[in-house]
Motif scaffolding. Structure first.
Motif, PDB file in Angstrom:
ATOM      1  N   ASN A  72      20.702  40.307  48.470  1.00  0.00           N
ATOM      2  CA  ASN A  72      21.655  39.334  47.268  1.00  0.00           C
ATOM      3  C   ASN A  72      21.415  37.836  47.437  1.00  0.00           C
ATOM      4  N   ASP A  73      20.544  37.333  46.363  1.00  0.00           N
ATOM      5  CA  ASP A  73      20.289  35.966  46.503  1.00  0.00           C
ATOM      6  C   ASP A  73      21.023  34.964  45.944  1.00  0.00           C
ATOM      7  N   LYS A  74      22.036  35.505  45.017  1.00  0.00           N
ATOM      8  CA  LYS A  74      23.051  34.517  44.307  1.00  0.00           C
ATOM      9  C   LYS A  74      24.255  34.255  45.165  1.00  0.00           C
ATOM     10  N   ILE A  75      24.348  33.097  45.824  1.00  0.00           N
ATOM     11  CA  ILE A  75      25.489  32.878  46.552  1.00  0.00           C
ATOM     12  C   ILE A  75      26.503  32.094  46.183  1.00  0.00           C
ATOM     13  N   LEU A  76      27.851  32.449  46.355  1.00  0.00           N
ATOM     14  CA  LEU A  76      28.894  31.545  45.888  1.00  0.00           C
ATOM     15  C   LEU A  76      29.822  31.157  47.265  1.00  0.00           C
ATOM     16  N   LYS A  77      29.961  29.951  47.477  1.00  0.00           N
ATOM     17  CA  LYS A  77      30.822  29.704  48.494  1.00  0.00           C
ATOM     18  C   LYS A  77      32.169  29.270  47.868  1.00  0.00           C
ATOM     19  N   ILE A  78      33.195  29.787  48.377  1.00  0.00           N
ATOM     20  CA  ILE A  78      34.372  29.439  47.473  1.00  0.00           C
ATOM     21  C   ILE A  78      35.668  29.426  48.563  1.00  0.00           C
ATOM     22  N   ASP A  79      36.816  28.805  48.330  1.00  0.00           N
ATOM     23  CA  ASP A  79      37.802  28.861  49.207  1.00  0.00           C
ATOM     24  C   ASP A  79      38.623  30.007  49.006  1.00  0.00           C
ATOM     25  N   PRO A  80      38.843  30.962  49.861  1.00  0.00           N
ATOM     26  CA  PRO A  80      39.388  32.395  49.629  1.00  0.00           C
ATOM     27  C   PRO A  80      40.834  32.163  49.063  1.00  0.00           C
ATOM     28  N   ARG A  81      41.621  31.340  49.486  1.00  0.00           N
ATOM     29  CA  ARG A  81      42.973  31.233  49.176  1.00  0.00           C
ATOM     30  C   ARG A  81      42.808  30.839  47.610  1.00  0.00           C
ATOM     31  N   SER A  82      42.158  29.842  46.744  1.00  0.00           N
ATOM     32  CA  SER A  82      42.441  29.334  45.649  1.00  0.00           C
ATOM     33  C   SER A  82      41.805  30.470  44.857  1.00  0.00           C
ATOM     34  N   PHE A  83      40.744  31.402  45.406  1.00  0.00           N
ATOM     35  CA  PHE A  83      40.187  32.389  44.745  1.00  0.00           C
ATOM     36  C   PHE A  83      41.105  33.514  44.701  1.00  0.00           C
ATOM     37  N   GLU A  84      41.877  33.771  45.734  1.00  0.00           N
ATOM     38  CA  GLU A  84      42.809  35.016  45.594  1.00  0.00           C
ATOM     39  C   GLU A  84      43.994  34.450  44.659  1.00  0.00           C
ATOM     40  N   GLU A  85      44.628  33.495  44.783  1.00  0.00           N
ATOM     41  CA  GLU A  85      45.662  32.973  43.910  1.00  0.00           C
ATOM     42  C   GLU A  85      45.037  33.066  42.351  1.00  0.00           C
ATOM     43  N   GLY A  86      43.785  32.691  42.288  1.00  0.00           N
ATOM     44  CA  GLY A  86      43.316  32.623  40.711  1.00  0.00           C
ATOM     45  C   GLY A  86      43.260  34.228  40.115  1.00  0.00           C
ATOM     46  N   VAL A  87      42.685  34.891  41.066  1.00  0.00           N
ATOM     47  CA  VAL A  87      42.700  36.655  40.864  1.00  0.00           C
ATOM     48  C   VAL A  87      43.795  37.179  40.537  1.00  0.00           C
ATOM     49  N   ASP A  88      44.906  36.739  41.425  1.00  0.00           N
ATOM     50  CA  ASP A  88      46.141  37.285  41.402  1.00  0.00           C
ATOM     51  C   ASP A  88      47.017  36.959  40.149  1.00  0.00           C
ATOM     52  N   ARG A  89      46.672  35.750  39.625  1.00  0.00           N
ATOM     53  CA  ARG A  89      47.411  35.093  38.526  1.00  0.00           C
ATOM     54  C   ARG A  89      46.775  35.853  37.243  1.00  0.00           C
ATOM     55  N   VAL A  90      45.597  35.766  37.260  1.00  0.00           N
ATOM     56  CA  VAL A  90      44.984  36.380  35.939  1.00  0.00           C
ATOM     57  C   VAL A  90      45.212  38.031  35.621  1.00  0.00           C
TER      58      VAL A  90
ATOM     59  N   LYS B 109      31.073  26.254  38.795  1.00  0.00           N
ATOM     60  CA  LYS B 109      32.109  26.675  37.875  1.00  0.00           C
ATOM     61  C   LYS B 109      32.323  28.196  37.687  1.00  0.00           C
ATOM     62  N   ILE B 110      33.532  28.651  38.265  1.00  0.00           N
ATOM     63  CA  ILE B 110      33.658  30.111  37.972  1.00  0.00           C
ATOM     64  C   ILE B 110      34.753  30.130  37.277  1.00  0.00           C
ATOM     65  N   THR B 111      34.823  31.199  36.579  1.00  0.00           N
ATOM     66  CA  THR B 111      35.744  31.573  35.290  1.00  0.00           C
ATOM     67  C   THR B 111      36.239  32.850  35.659  1.00  0.00           C
ATOM     68  N   LEU B 112      37.359  33.138  35.822  1.00  0.00           N
ATOM     69  CA  LEU B 112      38.103  34.283  36.032  1.00  0.00           C
ATOM     70  C   LEU B 112      39.074  34.694  34.712  1.00  0.00           C
ATOM     71  N   SER B 113      38.672  36.006  34.179  1.00  0.00           N
ATOM     72  CA  SER B 113      39.411  36.226  32.816  1.00  0.00           C
ATOM     73  C   SER B 113      39.679  37.771  32.837  1.00  0.00           C
TER      74      SER B 113
ATOM     75  N   ALA C 201      40.507  45.418  35.493  1.00  0.00           N
ATOM     76  CA  ALA C 201      39.300  44.620  35.744  1.00  0.00           C
ATOM     77  C   ALA C 201      39.417  43.176  35.634  1.00  0.00           C
ATOM     78  N   VAL C 202      39.001  42.575  36.366  1.00  0.00           N
ATOM     79  CA  VAL C 202      38.766  40.950  36.068  1.00  0.00           C
ATOM     80  C   VAL C 202      37.539  40.618  36.218  1.00  0.00           C
ATOM     81  N   LYS C 203      37.166  39.830  34.999  1.00  0.00           N
ATOM     82  CA  LYS C 203      35.545  39.258  34.920  1.00  0.00           C
ATOM     83  C   LYS C 203      35.389  38.001  35.468  1.00  0.00           C
ATOM     84  N   MET C 204      34.364  37.989  36.218  1.00  0.00           N
ATOM     85  CA  MET C 204      33.959  36.677  36.772  1.00  0.00           C
ATOM     86  C   MET C 204      32.778  36.082  36.079  1.00  0.00           C
ATOM     87  N   ALA C 205      32.910  34.901  35.509  1.00  0.00           N
ATOM     88  CA  ALA C 205      31.427  34.152  34.880  1.00  0.00           C
ATOM     89  C   ALA C 205      31.263  33.045  35.959  1.00  0.00           C
ATOM     90  N   LEU C 206      30.159  33.348  36.275  1.00  0.00           N
ATOM     91  CA  LEU C 206      29.496  32.121  37.280  1.00  0.00           C
ATOM     92  C   LEU C 206      28.523  31.174  36.366  1.00  0.00           C
TER      93      LEU C 206
END
Length: 370
Positions: free
Chosen positions: A256-274, A293-297, A284-289
């Protein structure tokens, strides 16, 4: 038999053994706890469901050694409701057990100790010690991925095996076909040549409860069919799942060559909210990279839509991928540190999630169509 024991000591011992006892039993004796007063001043408490057995010894003043069996849940409930600091006198004779504490008196029916089934361990050729903290880490980081699907019974536990890559290690893995958790720890002395084993879900749960009260090491002894955990006062013995765990290493992606580095807490809270508006069916949560810029929807026909941008470090090609939000949150809840790596390939390929390449735990999550 006749013995006197402090309520707090009795309650703690009973709380460990009674949780092994199933609420509904077709075999009456399996609802009971074996109580054995020994001449050395200990009270032995033992319970089993024929697959899992717990044997615990607690301090007591023994007037008359002997043994009997009595309803585990009833005795536990009685001990729970007795006043704090009470001295509890237990005496058994002629098919009854008398329980006296202060002004309270109870008389319970007993069944003979000779009818109580004990799991025969047989030979347990592999023995080693693991720090209680290491065992806790293995269970906490892997058990959420244990399958609950009875048809694939061989996935209903944690798979434990040793390997040499490149150092000798002990690996624990669990999967339900949608996600995989694997924890790697240094191989303890004595574990070389151990058979591959699958520890059942119930044993994992009971062991985890007992580990909260252990500071040092836990003795582990096992064969192809049984495993025993020596936790000082308590000994937990379990049958192992008789099945073959799939070769899970094949699903761990390496390219897997596409690497996203992200803060797990802000990621978790974002996923939880949407995912608040996701329905039970979709989840299902969609992640647009896109570049950094990561957009969760989430889109739900019944409830509407939700979207949130979360900051992340990403410089590969833009694409979209979907995940089951609950599975993703389960994994993110296990990850510590300020930054995690999410290794992606495409919208249909498994995704690898870990803190870094030195971290003991790694997770694989299958994507969802969104």
């Amino acid at each position: 038999m006749k013995a006197t024991i402090e309520r707090a000591i009795l309650l703690k011992g009973l709380s460990h053994v009674q949780s092994v006892v199933e609420r509904r039993n077709t075999i009456p004796i399996l609802s009971n706890v074996l109580i054995e007063a020994r001449a050395d001043g200990t009270l032995r408490l033992m319970a089993t469901d024929l697959d899992l057995q717990i044997d615990e010894s607690v301090a007591a003043a023994v007037d008359q050694p002997g043994a009997t069996t009595v309803s585990a849940h009833t005795l536990f409930d009685i001990a729970r409701k007795l006043p704090e600091g009470a001295q509890v006198e237990l005496s058994a004779a002629e098919g009854r057990m008398a329980i006296v504490a202060g002004r309270a008196r109870f008389s319970l029916a007993t069944l003979p100790r000779d009818d109580f089934p004990i799991i025969a361990e047989g030979e347990l050729p592999t023995t080693f010690e693991l720090p209680a903290e290491t065992l806790k880490q293995i269970i906490d980081k892997a058990r959420f991925a244990i399958s609950t699907e009875e048809t694939r019974y061989y996935l209903n536990g944690i798979f434990l095996h040793v390997s040499d890559d490149p150092q000798p290690v002990l690996k624990a893995a669990a999967t339900d076909g949608h996600r995989l958790a694997r924890v790697t720890v240094p191989r303890p002395d004595g574990a070389e040549g151990m058979p591959d084993v699958i520890i059942p879900r119930k044993c994992v749960g009971e062991l985890r409860k007992l580990l909260d009260e252990i500071d040092g090491s836990v003795g582990v002894s096992l064969s192809n069919t049984k495993i025993r955990f020596d936790l000082g006062q308590a000994v937990l013995t379990s049958k192992l799942i008789d099945g073959t765990f799939p070769d899970y290493s094949r699903v761990i992606p390496t390219g897997n060559d596409k690497i996203l580095k992200i803060d797990p807490r802000s990621f978790e809270e974002g996923v939880d909210r949407v995912s608040t508006i996701a329905t039970e069916k979709t989840r299902a949560v969609k992640m647009a990279l896109d570049k950094d810029k990561i957009t969760l929807s989430v889109t739900s026909p019944e409830n509407g839509t939700a979207a949130e941008e979360v900051p992340g470090d990403y410089s590969s090609l833009a694409f979209e991928i979907g995940f089951n939000s609950r599975y993703l949150l389960d994994i993110l809840g296990q990850l510590e540190g300020d930054l995690i790596e999410v290794h992606l390939a495409d919208a249909a390929a498994p995704t690898l999630i870990r803190e870094n390449d030195k971290a003991p735990a790694l997770y694989v999550l299958m994507p969802m169509r969104v």
